[in-house]
Design an enzyme around this catalytic site. Structure first.
Site: not given
Ligand code: NDP
Length: 243
Positions: A142, A155
């Protein structure tokens, strides 16, 4: 067809946001995507869309905090396709709050998913890649891996950790045919902010998320790293919206 065609790519956290969009893009370019998340019903819908468009996809229920489950998805990729070209450690959570709010359970969840989850991805994929003599880790950090912002201390700490772990992995796998990429998104459209329970953090986030990137911007960065010739290691990419 691009060089993505035929690659076997494991993606964690593929049920929404960046992971889902990346799975769609990679599958459309001919990759075999092996996608994991906890919400398997969302993965089923995604897989059905990908298959309708002629793509290759396997789904696996996955909680990245459980090492055995991470090993299982890697094994599924190997047994279905005979190898693992890339592991995208994307799963993450972001329940922001000030430290003084003492939301200890939420701190622990971020540490478990964002740090331990990535380590489990490495621990599961590395032995396979070392044996193969090739492979590519793409870890999603991030802009919070470079700078701390209010209510985001824990975070950001997890994302600084992902950056440090990724750098260490690159150093330690030198000469083994393994590539290591850190992708650091700026504010991107997704469900990430929905897990925030703290009112102060929710207000700050509203302002922060005024200008967002579509998740395709991050998916394209991932494709860029993956499609380079094997002698090119795209070490770090930071992608931000134009402000
Ligand atoms: P979302 O919340 O849309 O997606 C997060 C994903 O992580 C979901 O598919 C969720 O699926 C999965 N997840 C959460 N906990 C678990 C777990 N214990 N095991 C397996 N899967 C898990 O957010 P983003 O797409 O934005 O996030 C993706 C990545 O990008 C993250 O690492 C986030 O920190 C990073 N990021 C995002 C930013 C943004 O502004 N969106 C900015 C910077 C970084 P489920 O709940 O079905 O398990």
């Amino acid at each position: 067809m691009t060089v993505i065609n035929g690659k076997v790519v494991v993606i964690t956290g593929a049920s929404s946001g960046i992971g889902e969009t990346t799975a769609r893009l990679l599958a459309s370019l001919g990759a075999h995507v092996v996608i994991g998340a906890r919400r398997v019903e969302r993965l089923e819908v995604l897989a059905s869309d990908i298959k309708k468009d002629g793509g290759s996809v396997v789904i696996q229920q996955l909680d990245v905090t459980e090492m055995e489950q991470m090993q299982a998805i890697i094994e599924v990729a190997q047994s279905r396709f005979g190898r693992v070209d890339a592991v995208i450690n994307n799963a993450g959570v972001m329940p922001l709050s000030s430290l003084e709010a003492l939301k200890i359970k939420e701190w622990n969840r971020m540490i478990d998913v964002n740090i331990r989850g990535v380590l489990h991805g490495i621990a599961s994929g590395l032995p396979v890649m070392k044996k193969q003599g090739f492979g590519h880790f793409i870890n999603i950090a991030s802009i919070g891996a470079y700078e701390v912002s209010p209510t985001a201390a824990v975070y950001c700490a997890t994302k600084y950790a992902v950056r440090a772990i990724t750098d260490g992995l690159r150093q330690e796998t030198a000469g083994q045919g393994i590539r290591v990429t850190l992708i650091s998104p700026g504010v991107t459209e997704s469900e990430l902010a929905e897990s925030i329970t703290d009112n102060e953090a929710k207000e700050i986030m509203k302002e922060y998320r005024r200008t967002t990137l579509p998740a395709t911007a991050i998916a394209r960065a991932i494709v860029y790293a993956l499609e380079q010739p094997e002698y090119v290691d795209v070490s770090e990419l930071v992608i931000k919206p134009v402000i």
